[in-house]
Design a protein around this motif. Structure first.
Motif, PDB file in Angstrom:
ATOM      1  N   GLN A   1     -22.137 -21.971 -16.012  1.00  0.00           N
ATOM      2  CA  GLN A   1     -21.080 -22.940 -15.732  1.00  0.00           C
ATOM      3  C   GLN A   1     -19.694 -22.338 -15.922  1.00  0.00           C
ATOM      4  N   ALA A   2     -19.568 -21.404 -16.874  1.00  0.00           N
ATOM      5  CA  ALA A   2     -18.288 -20.739 -17.073  1.00  0.00           C
ATOM      6  C   ALA A   2     -17.965 -19.790 -15.926  1.00  0.00           C
ATOM      7  N   LEU A   3     -18.922 -18.924 -15.589  1.00  0.00           N
ATOM      8  CA  LEU A   3     -18.661 -17.866 -14.614  1.00  0.00           C
ATOM      9  C   LEU A   3     -18.755 -18.316 -13.169  1.00  0.00           C
ATOM     10  N   VAL A   4     -19.705 -19.193 -12.886  1.00  0.00           N
ATOM     11  CA  VAL A   4     -19.956 -19.589 -11.496  1.00  0.00           C
ATOM     12  C   VAL A   4     -19.232 -20.885 -11.153  1.00  0.00           C
ATOM     13  N   ASP A   5     -19.466 -21.939 -11.939  1.00  0.00           N
ATOM     14  CA  ASP A   5     -18.860 -23.229 -11.610  1.00  0.00           C
ATOM     15  C   ASP A   5     -17.353 -23.241 -11.831  1.00  0.00           C
ATOM     16  N   ASN A   6     -16.898 -22.628 -12.910  1.00  0.00           N
ATOM     17  CA  ASN A   6     -15.462 -22.648 -13.211  1.00  0.00           C
ATOM     18  C   ASN A   6     -14.715 -21.459 -12.635  1.00  0.00           C
ATOM     19  N   ALA A   7     -15.204 -20.245 -12.878  1.00  0.00           N
ATOM     20  CA  ALA A   7     -14.461 -19.050 -12.469  1.00  0.00           C
ATOM     21  C   ALA A   7     -14.771 -18.590 -11.053  1.00  0.00           C
ATOM     22  N   ARG A   8     -15.902 -19.053 -10.486  1.00  0.00           N
ATOM     23  CA  ARG A   8     -16.283 -18.650  -9.120  1.00  0.00           C
ATOM     24  C   ARG A   8     -16.339 -17.136  -8.978  1.00  0.00           C
ATOM     25  N   VAL A   9     -17.010 -16.479  -9.893  1.00  0.00           N
ATOM     26  CA  VAL A   9     -17.087 -15.014  -9.870  1.00  0.00           C
ATOM     27  C   VAL A   9     -17.678 -14.531  -8.562  1.00  0.00           C
ATOM     28  N   GLU A  10     -17.045 -13.513  -7.986  1.00  0.00           N
ATOM     29  CA  GLU A  10     -17.478 -12.935  -6.713  1.00  0.00           C
ATOM     30  C   GLU A  10     -17.712 -11.439  -6.874  1.00  0.00           C
ATOM     31  N   ALA A  11     -18.422 -10.888  -5.930  1.00  0.00           N
ATOM     32  CA  ALA A  11     -18.682  -9.450  -5.916  1.00  0.00           C
ATOM     33  C   ALA A  11     -17.373  -8.676  -5.905  1.00  0.00           C
ATOM     34  N   GLY A  12     -17.333  -7.619  -6.709  1.00  0.00           N
ATOM     35  CA  GLY A  12     -16.159  -6.760  -6.758  1.00  0.00           C
ATOM     36  C   GLY A  12     -15.118  -7.175  -7.775  1.00  0.00           C
ATOM     37  N   GLN A  13     -15.228  -8.369  -8.318  1.00  0.00           N
ATOM     38  CA  GLN A  13     -14.260  -8.792  -9.326  1.00  0.00           C
ATOM     39  C   GLN A  13     -14.539  -8.108 -10.665  1.00  0.00           C
ATOM     40  N   ARG A  14     -13.502  -8.056 -11.494  1.00  0.00           N
ATOM     41  CA  ARG A  14     -13.602  -7.461 -12.819  1.00  0.00           C
ATOM     42  C   ARG A  14     -13.714  -8.588 -13.850  1.00  0.00           C
ATOM     43  N   VAL A  15     -14.776  -8.539 -14.635  1.00  0.00           N
ATOM     44  CA  VAL A  15     -15.062  -9.606 -15.596  1.00  0.00           C
ATOM     45  C   VAL A  15     -15.113  -9.016 -16.995  1.00  0.00           C
ATOM     46  N   LEU A  16     -14.378  -9.640 -17.926  1.00  0.00           N
ATOM     47  CA  LEU A  16     -14.418  -9.249 -19.334  1.00  0.00           C
ATOM     48  C   LEU A  16     -15.208 -10.291 -20.112  1.00  0.00           C
ATOM     49  N   VAL A  17     -16.266  -9.848 -20.775  1.00  0.00           N
ATOM     50  CA  VAL A  17     -17.101 -10.740 -21.581  1.00  0.00           C
ATOM     51  C   VAL A  17     -16.937 -10.361 -23.044  1.00  0.00           C
ATOM     52  N   HIS A  18     -16.341 -11.257 -23.822  1.00  0.00           N
ATOM     53  CA  HIS A  18     -16.233 -11.019 -25.255  1.00  0.00           C
ATOM     54  C   HIS A  18     -17.572 -11.295 -25.937  1.00  0.00           C
ATOM     55  N   ALA A  19     -17.782 -10.624 -27.070  1.00  0.00           N
ATOM     56  CA  ALA A  19     -19.024 -10.782 -27.838  1.00  0.00           C
ATOM     57  C   ALA A  19     -20.232 -10.607 -26.921  1.00  0.00           C
ATOM     58  N   ALA A  20     -20.236  -9.493 -26.203  1.00  0.00           N
ATOM     59  CA  ALA A  20     -21.205  -9.288 -25.128  1.00  0.00           C
ATOM     60  C   ALA A  20     -22.631  -9.091 -25.611  1.00  0.00           C
ATOM     61  N   ALA A  21     -22.830  -8.877 -26.893  1.00  0.00           N
ATOM     62  CA  ALA A  21     -24.192  -8.743 -27.420  1.00  0.00           C
ATOM     63  C   ALA A  21     -24.710 -10.041 -28.023  1.00  0.00           C
TER      64      ALA A  21
ATOM     65  N   ARG B   1      -5.121 -10.343 -14.286  1.00  0.00           N
ATOM     66  CA  ARG B   1      -4.212 -10.132 -13.168  1.00  0.00           C
ATOM     67  C   ARG B   1      -3.626 -11.486 -12.767  1.00  0.00           C
ATOM     68  N   PRO B   2      -2.507 -11.531 -12.018  1.00  0.00           N
ATOM     69  CA  PRO B   2      -1.972 -12.822 -11.562  1.00  0.00           C
ATOM     70  C   PRO B   2      -3.033 -13.627 -10.806  1.00  0.00           C
ATOM     71  N   GLY B   3      -3.199 -14.864 -11.177  1.00  0.00           N
ATOM     72  CA  GLY B   3      -4.210 -15.711 -10.542  1.00  0.00           C
ATOM     73  C   GLY B   3      -5.565 -15.646 -11.205  1.00  0.00           C
ATOM     74  N   GLY B   4      -5.759 -14.708 -12.146  1.00  0.00           N
ATOM     75  CA  GLY B   4      -7.027 -14.624 -12.855  1.00  0.00           C
ATOM     76  C   GLY B   4      -7.241 -15.823 -13.769  1.00  0.00           C
ATOM     77  N   ILE B   5      -8.445 -15.927 -14.309  1.00  0.00           N
ATOM     78  CA  ILE B   5      -8.787 -17.106 -15.100  1.00  0.00           C
ATOM     79  C   ILE B   5      -9.507 -16.730 -16.391  1.00  0.00           C
ATOM     80  N   LEU B   6      -9.138 -17.407 -17.466  1.00  0.00           N
ATOM     81  CA  LEU B   6      -9.853 -17.345 -18.723  1.00  0.00           C
ATOM     82  C   LEU B   6     -10.633 -18.639 -18.889  1.00  0.00           C
ATOM     83  N   VAL B   7     -11.927 -18.518 -19.172  1.00  0.00           N
ATOM     84  CA  VAL B   7     -12.755 -19.690 -19.443  1.00  0.00           C
ATOM     85  C   VAL B   7     -13.221 -19.606 -20.891  1.00  0.00           C
ATOM     86  N   SER B   8     -12.810 -20.588 -21.688  1.00  0.00           N
ATOM     87  CA  SER B   8     -13.204 -20.632 -23.089  1.00  0.00           C
ATOM     88  C   SER B   8     -14.292 -21.671 -23.274  1.00  0.00           C
ATOM     89  N   ILE B   9     -15.340 -21.302 -24.019  1.00  0.00           N
ATOM     90  CA  ILE B   9     -16.429 -22.245 -24.264  1.00  0.00           C
ATOM     91  C   ILE B   9     -16.250 -22.942 -25.609  1.00  0.00           C
TER      92      ILE B   9
END
Length: 327
Positions: free
Chosen positions: A148-168, A241-249
């Motif tokens: 829901q964070a990445l797809v529904d809210n951020a609409r992540v697409e191929a080629g975009q750069r995604v930063l995931v905190h606490a990735a483990a 980057r300009p227009g980028g999005i942060l999604v906080s859970i």
């Protein structure tokens, strides 16, 4: 005149079940095993015999602070993997004997840390054949959160750069896999000891948050997934980057973040996970295609729920902890 009760039929007894409950807020030792009436499925609900149920940070936060659930008594747990025991009126999607997994409605539908639980039919989907109950019980809440964070809210697409905190962590290790499945370039933050694990999930880069500044290491980011809150949430806006999005859970106290996002010409939103059959179906498809797995770092019997909470609260768990209710 006396009545001969020996020949009278015995009153039927209602079936019971074991559950983990608490009478007060506090440390893990407030959790105790109780015997309570087995629930019955209502209209549009199914009764599930729980085989495994994940343990999540929201569980120990509710145990300690009450959070959305208020004062005890209550039974925690939102993750479910099990077998349909009975169905309520109007249910056509499942029948007794079907193996399912899903997330109970958050936050008020809690109760999976028990032998049986009821929930709305559309909180569940069939359990993929290649996924055992333990792994299935680990996935729903963290996977739906990441989806829901990445797809529904951020609409992540191929080629975009995604930063995931606490990735483990629980949400993080699933988010890395979902972002990669969407074709993104993924950067994760984790301690040095967990870098190989995060790279094994598919991350393209891993930043040691203890020795490096992620703001300097990660630039031109399209999407940041924030499961941390606090100062890291605010500083994460700097990498977008300009227009980028942060999604906080972690919703709440978001005014300063929103104001700073507007100054930087980026977007920011907070969210709470919702039960979602379409999302669960998408997660099941990723599992079946080999693009998503849960990492289970520890299992505990239902009666050992307090031990699972204590381990979880150390903040050092890789992936997920799971309660096993049935063999």
């Amino acid at each position: 005149m006396t009545t001969n009760t020996a020949s009278q039929p015995a009153e039927p007894t209602e079936p019971t079940m074991k559950a983990i409950s608490q009478d007060t807020l506090g440390d893990p030792d407030v959790l105790k095993e109780v015997e309570v009436p087995r629930p019955k499925p209502g209209v549009g609900q199914i009764l599930v015999a729980v085989h495994a149920a994940g343990v999540n940070p929201t569980d120990w936060k509710h145990r300690r602070f009450g959070a959305f659930l208020g004062e005890p008594p209550f039974t925690l747990g939102w993750d479910v993997s099990g077998v349909v025991e009975a169905v309520g009126i109007g249910v056509s999607l499942f029948k007794a004997g079907d193996e399912v997994f899903g997330m109970l409605p958050y936050p008020y539908g809690a109760g999976s840390h028990a032998e049986y639980v009821t929930g709305p039919t559309r909180a569940f989907v069939p359990r993929p054949a290649g996924l055992d109950h333990v792994e299935a019980g680990a996935l729903p809440l963290v996977a739906l959160t990441a989806w829901q964070a990445l797809v529904d809210n951020a609409r992540v697409e191929a080629g975009q750069r995604v930063l995931v905190h606490a990735a483990a962590g629980g949400v993080g290790h699933v988010a890395v896999q979902i972002a990669k499945a969407r074709g993104a370039y993924v950067i994760g933050t984790a301690s040095a000891a967990k870098h190989d694990f995060v790279r094994g999930l598919g991350a393209d880069e891993v930043v040691d948050y203890r020795t490096a500044d992620f703001v300097k290491e990660a630039r031109d980011i399209d999407v940041v997934l924030d499961p941390l809150g606090g100062e890291d949430r605010l500083r994460s806006l700097e990498v977008l980057r300009p227009g980028g999005i942060l999604v906080s859970i972690l919703p709440g106290n978001f005014g300063e973040v929103a104001a700073r996002a507007a100054e930087l010409n980026v977007r920011a939103t907070d969210m709470l996970v919702e039960h979602d059959q379409a999302g669960m179906a998408a997660i099941a498809e990723l599992v079946e295609s080999g693009q998503l797995r849960a990492h289970v770092s520890g299992t505990y019997a239902l009666t050992e729920a307090a031990k699972a909470h204590a381990e979880g609260e150390t903040g050092r768990v890789t992936g997920k902890l799971v309660l096993t209710v049935r063999p």
